[in-house]
Design an enzyme around this catalytic site. Structure first.
Site, PDB file in Angstrom:
ATOM      1  N   HIS A  98       0.970  -1.292   0.117  1.00 23.20           N
ATOM      2  CA  HIS A  98      -0.060   0.200   0.042  1.00 23.20           C
ATOM      3  C   HIS A  98       0.749   1.114  -0.036  1.00 23.20           C
ATOM      4  O   HIS A  98       1.930   1.311   0.690  1.00 23.20           O
ATOM      5  CB  HIS A  98      -1.006   0.033   1.247  1.00 23.20           C
ATOM      6  N   ASP A 148     -14.982   3.023   7.108  1.00 23.23           N
ATOM      7  CA  ASP A 148     -14.027   3.887   6.675  1.00 23.23           C
ATOM      8  C   ASP A 148     -14.554   4.481   5.495  1.00 23.23           C
ATOM      9  O   ASP A 148     -14.297   5.754   5.477  1.00 23.23           O
ATOM     10  CB  ASP A 148     -13.012   2.979   6.459  1.00 23.23           C
ATOM     11  N   ARG A 193     -14.167  12.996   6.583  1.00 27.38           N
ATOM     12  CA  ARG A 193     -12.683  13.910   6.745  1.00 27.38           C
ATOM     13  C   ARG A 193     -12.433  14.489   5.472  1.00 27.38           C
ATOM     14  O   ARG A 193     -11.618  15.728   5.731  1.00 27.38           O
ATOM     15  CB  ARG A 193     -11.821  12.593   7.030  1.00 27.38           C
ATOM     16  N   SER A 234      -7.338   4.147   9.073  1.00 27.15           N
ATOM     17  CA  SER A 234      -8.312   4.035   7.799  1.00 27.15           C
ATOM     18  C   SER A 234      -7.508   2.980   6.873  1.00 27.15           C
ATOM     19  O   SER A 234      -8.236   2.191   6.312  1.00 27.15           O
ATOM     20  CB  SER A 234      -8.414   5.456   7.267  1.00 27.15           C
ATOM     21  N   LYS A 255      -8.595  -1.049   6.077  1.00 25.00           N
ATOM     22  CA  LYS A 255      -8.868  -2.144   4.841  1.00 25.00           C
ATOM     23  C   LYS A 255      -7.794  -3.252   4.450  1.00 25.00           C
ATOM     24  O   LYS A 255      -8.185  -4.096   3.992  1.00 25.00           O
ATOM     25  CB  LYS A 255      -8.805  -0.973   3.748  1.00 25.00           C
TER      26      LYS A 255
HETATM   27  N1  URA Z   1      -5.675   6.830   2.127  1.00 27.29           N
HETATM   28  C1  URA Z   1      -6.705   6.042   3.122  1.00 27.29           C
HETATM   29  O1  URA Z   1      -7.261   5.188   2.666  1.00 27.29           O
HETATM   30  N2  URA Z   1      -7.301   6.526   4.045  1.00 27.29           N
HETATM   31  C2  URA Z   1      -6.514   7.862   4.869  1.00 27.29           C
HETATM   32  O2  URA Z   1      -6.895   8.236   5.593  1.00 27.29           O
HETATM   33  C3  URA Z   1      -5.690   8.495   3.803  1.00 27.29           C
HETATM   34  C4  URA Z   1      -5.244   8.024   2.581  1.00 27.29           C
END
Ligand code: URA
Length: 437
Positions: A93, A172, A179, A194, A198
């Site tokens: 990621h 999320d 946000r 966040s 995932k």
């Molecule tokens: N990417 C995400 O999935 N969440 C965040 O808070 C920032 C970047």
């Protein structure tokens, strides 16, 4: 009388006054927000209190678990090769950067070594591009797969890049959208929970985090990037995912392209054994970490890019999702050039300026529902360390809508710093490696 266990206002006050939330309060907060019992304005206030006052390790861990539990976990434990051999999974990621097309060559490269890569990706918002937007430039390619289709492709090809389904951490999705419009994205506990909710829900066995630091990244300085990396690595490790992070430079765009189709073309150059040195270096560094996380060391990763094995996997991966490997990629209808303003050596090229310029040209979207232009973006002709002459081309702007050139040009003309020849920019790409503490 309310049948709820807690009161949202008490919880907001606790965080406002620098208190610590209990596990039960956190579980209720995420669940009640997902059910619509906590109002958007209440969650916005709580997010701002968290951004200002932080959360401790136990709070962040519980917040992440609660977000995972708002949806379903994926399970790759039954994954087998067509010959019936169990497959390990590994994933990467990136916290997001300009010209960051690394996932495209990386997923097929890792799959060459028999480790499955279930890469759930997103679409871009703002100045950083989205992997799905880039791949959707390929005629016929399809981002939405069912879990059964994903399992079949992982077994037969070894790599999938697709959209996350609606059942993956739905809390999320709602929270991130809030946000985004309330100035509360840049909170380390909220970003870490966040991303990791995932990734843990996705069920990968190993995970490598590419935490970007610099002008084009969420984290502008090294101390913040290090803390974000450490927080995410600890969350992953505590959840049983073999997790490491690389801190990598995002002061300058990666490669020579920022856009969609043009980034696919650059990725294919890397898969053909060529491509820009920084994209190749980072692809190899991340592939090496992803494989090590799955227990595979002592393999020649670079050779698999040079000898066509990674390209074969790429073609199989694209074809399995309906993409036409032989079709020409979309090309922008209009182009215009930005020229160097002085003689000398480029000492910096601001990633944020290039990213926002590509976005203004139509490569990105301002609202989630907006379309993107497949051919739009910025092609760079010089990078830090290169010597240029005044009047030499620095960048080509690409778009279908030429009225966008002027506002992109404003940014690109100021993006490069040109110093007298002989100055040497600091160009380390991989800055540090963070493991669990
Ligand atoms: N990417 C995400 O999935 N969440 C965040 O808070 C920032 C970047």
């Amino acid at each position: 009388m309310s049948t709820e266990n807690f009161d949202a206002v008490d919880i907001i006050r606790t965080k406002r006054d620098r208190g610590t939330l209990t596990a039960a309060q956190i579980d209720w907060t995420i669940d009640a927000y997902t059910r619509g019992v906590i109002a958007e304005e209440q969650m916005a206030a709580l997010n701002m209190a968290i951004l200002l006052n932080g959360m401790d390790r136990a709070e962040i861990s519980r917040w992440t678990t609660a977000m995972i539990d708002s949806g379903q976990r994926m399970d790759f434990s039954t994954l087998r090769t067509p010959a019936g051999i169990a497959m390990r999974t590994t994933d990467k990621h990136s916290t997001g950067g300009v010209g960051d097309k690394i996932t495209l060559p990386l997923a097929p490269l890792v799959a060459v070594f028999g480790v499955a890569v279930p890469q759930l990706s997103g679409r871009g918002l703002g100045h950083t591009g989205g992997t799905l937007d880039k791949l959707e430039a390929i005629p016929g390619w399809r981002a939405e797969l069912t879990h059964t289709e994903m399992m079949k492709q992982l077994s037969s090809v070894g790599a999938v890049i697709c959209a996350a389904g609606a059942s993956l951490a739905p809390a999320d999705k709602k929270l991130y959208a809030l946000r985004d419009v309330t100035g509360t994205v840049e909170s380390i506990p909220l970003i870490a929970s966040s991303i990791m909710s995932k990734k843990i829900a996705e069920g990968t066995g190993a995970l490598v985090l590419d935490v970007k630091v610099g002008s084009g990244a969420f984290m502008k300085n090294l101390a913040d990037a290090r803390e974000l990396a450490r927080t995410m690595v600890n969350l992953g490790t505590d959840a049983g995912v073999n997790t490491v992070a690389l801190l990598t430079n995002m002061d300058t765009p990666l490669g020579f392209t920022a856009g969609n189709a043009i980034e696919v073309t650059e990725s294919i150059d890397v898969l053909a054994g060529g491509g820009p040195a920084d994209v190749v270096e980072l692809t190899i560094a991340l592939a090496t970490e992803m494989l090590a996380g799955a227990g595979i060391t002592d393999v020649d990763v670079a050779a698999a890019l040079k000898d066509g094995r990674a390209m074969d996997k790429w073609r199989a991966m694209i074809a399995a999702q309906g993409g036409d490997n032989g079709a020409p990629l979309p090309v922008a209808r209009e182009s215009d050039i930005v020229y160097a303003q002085a003689d000398g050596v480029i000492t910096s090229l601001d990633a944020m300026d290039v990213g926002v310029a590509a976005w203004r040209l139509g490569a990105g979207r301002a609202r989630r529902q907006d379309p993107v232009q497949a051919g739009a973006g910025v092609r760079l002709h010089a990078k830090p360390g290169d010597v240029v002459r005044r009047g030499a081309p620095l960048a080509t702007m690409l778009t279908d809508t030429p009225e966008r050139f002027e506002r992109a040009r404003e940014l690109l003309e100021g993006a490069a710093t040109i110093a007298p020849a002989g100055s040497r920019p600091d160009m380390a790409l991989v800055i540090d490696r963070i493991t669990a503490s």
